[in-house]
Design a protein around this motif. Sequence first.
Motif, mmCIF file in Angstrom:
data_model
loop_
_atom_site.group_PDB
_atom_site.id
_atom_site.type_symbol
_atom_site.label_atom_id
_atom_site.label_comp_id
_atom_site.label_asym_id
_atom_site.label_seq_id
_atom_site.Cartn_x
_atom_site.Cartn_y
_atom_site.Cartn_z
ATOM 1 N N ILE A 91 10.906 -25.877 -103.294
ATOM 2 C CA ILE A 91 9.537 -25.461 -103.027
ATOM 3 C C ILE A 91 9.521 -24.329 -102.014
ATOM 4 O O ILE A 91 10.272 -24.358 -101.029
ATOM 5 C CB ILE A 91 8.667 -26.644 -102.537
ATOM 6 N N ALA A 92 8.682 -23.324 -102.270
ATOM 7 C CA ALA A 92 8.474 -22.222 -101.337
ATOM 8 C C ALA A 92 6.997 -22.219 -100.955
ATOM 9 O O ALA A 92 6.138 -21.963 -101.803
ATOM 10 C CB ALA A 92 8.867 -20.890 -101.968
ATOM 11 N N SER A 127 10.115 -21.883 -96.449
ATOM 12 C CA SER A 127 8.790 -21.564 -95.933
ATOM 13 C C SER A 127 8.261 -20.199 -96.362
ATOM 14 O O SER A 127 7.181 -19.795 -95.939
ATOM 15 C CB SER A 127 8.779 -21.652 -94.401
ATOM 16 N N ASP A 128 9.017 -19.491 -97.192
ATOM 17 C CA ASP A 128 8.493 -18.249 -97.757
ATOM 18 C C ASP A 128 9.318 -17.852 -98.978
ATOM 19 O O ASP A 128 10.383 -18.417 -99.239
ATOM 20 C CB ASP A 128 8.454 -17.109 -96.725
ATOM 21 N N GLY A 129 8.811 -16.886 -99.711
ATOM 22 C CA GLY A 129 9.463 -16.477 -100.945
ATOM 23 C C GLY A 129 10.833 -15.867 -100.735
ATOM 24 O O GLY A 129 11.743 -16.060 -101.555
ATOM 25 N N MET A 173 2.514 -15.870 -99.052
ATOM 26 C CA MET A 173 3.480 -16.288 -98.041
ATOM 27 C C MET A 173 3.981 -15.071 -97.290
ATOM 28 O O MET A 173 3.996 -13.960 -97.842
ATOM 29 C CB MET A 173 4.683 -16.988 -98.701
ATOM 30 N N PRO A 174 4.406 -15.246 -96.023
ATOM 31 C CA PRO A 174 5.039 -14.140 -95.299
ATOM 32 C C PRO A 174 6.324 -13.692 -95.996
ATOM 33 O O PRO A 174 6.913 -14.432 -96.774
ATOM 34 C CB PRO A 174 5.352 -14.749 -93.921
ATOM 35 N N TYR A 232 4.246 -14.314 -106.301
ATOM 36 C CA TYR A 232 4.282 -13.460 -107.489
ATOM 37 C C TYR A 232 5.531 -12.583 -107.473
ATOM 38 O O TYR A 232 6.211 -12.427 -108.483
ATOM 39 C CB TYR A 232 3.025 -12.596 -107.552
ATOM 40 N N ARG A 233 5.815 -12.022 -106.302
ATOM 41 C CA ARG A 233 7.018 -11.188 -106.186
ATOM 42 C C ARG A 233 8.279 -12.030 -106.348
ATOM 43 O O ARG A 233 9.256 -11.596 -106.980
ATOM 44 C CB ARG A 233 7.041 -10.477 -104.827
ATOM 45 N N LEU A 234 8.265 -13.221 -105.783
ATOM 46 C CA LEU A 234 9.402 -14.137 -105.934
ATOM 47 C C LEU A 234 9.662 -14.413 -107.411
ATOM 48 O O LEU A 234 10.806 -14.345 -107.877
ATOM 49 C CB LEU A 234 9.118 -15.438 -105.195
#
Length: 317
Positions: A187-188, A213-215, A245-246, A251-253
């Motif tokens: 999970i991100a 905690s982020d992508g 997310m920071p 979407y980018r992930l």
Amino acid sequence: MAKVLESVDQRTQLVGENRLELLLFRINATQLFAINVFKVKEVVKLPKLSALPGSHPSIKGVANIRGTSIPVIDLRAAIGFQPMNSDQEANLIITEYNRSVQGFMVGKVDHIINMTWSDIMPPPKSTGSHNYLTAITKVEVDGATRLVSIIDVEKVLAEIVHYDIAISEGVLDEALVDKMIGRKILIADDSATARRQVKDTLAPLGIEVIETSDGLQALKLLKRWCDEGRDINQEILMLITDAEMPEMDGYRLTYEVRNDKRMANLFITLNTSLSGSFNNAMVEKVGCDRFISKFQPDLLVDVVQERLRTQLPEQVN
């Protein structure tokens, strides 16, 4: 004030380009706070409130906005400051999170800023786990650089509204229960509250939840596994990612995962508190397999079972 967000629906092109827009506001005289514009429906002057006896102490009452009753949360009190005084300038930021509409009573609403997620930083680890921030950033205000604290609204709401993690009767497929034990899900999500909600739902089913905690953290972990020669689809059942997310948004992930042939077939679920038809459009554009809005335990379990059925069709069909 009514026009400050009139063009919000035209801004969805920022999503997927690792950009965001923040609405800046104040809850005291010295600090700037922010939330993502995509979660804001409207900003109005604080109207007269009706009392709501027996409600949470941070709920100041109910506002009637064009015939709709909206609970109003004193954001200053909800994040640990002294409650706002009735004589202070007050505005109402009406938001939609997790399929519910609520208003946050704040002070002065400043303006909207356009930023990239690379400008957004996680809060310092020294702030501990009990803070109400998902991120911080810096902006230029009146020729000076100011720190902006981005509110973890999901944590605020989770402390006021009880989120039931119980799975409804009939949702669990008995043919799949044993297949879940020992499975891993990545999970991100920048909200510790959101990660805990997912973990509290899936862990009793025997599923191990690996948290980032982020992508960017998630992408680095996936790439490291690939570099070590691991089969990503055997390593984890799926990736569950938040949208905003920071460092790197969801979407980018998803785009980066889909464009790495070593993990291009990874099952990806977008799990977000953002609402609106643009989410479904973005899911299709970047290549997610499913989209669910927070927080719905039944749908979360349904996604897990859908993925298991595609992996084990001969055993469960």
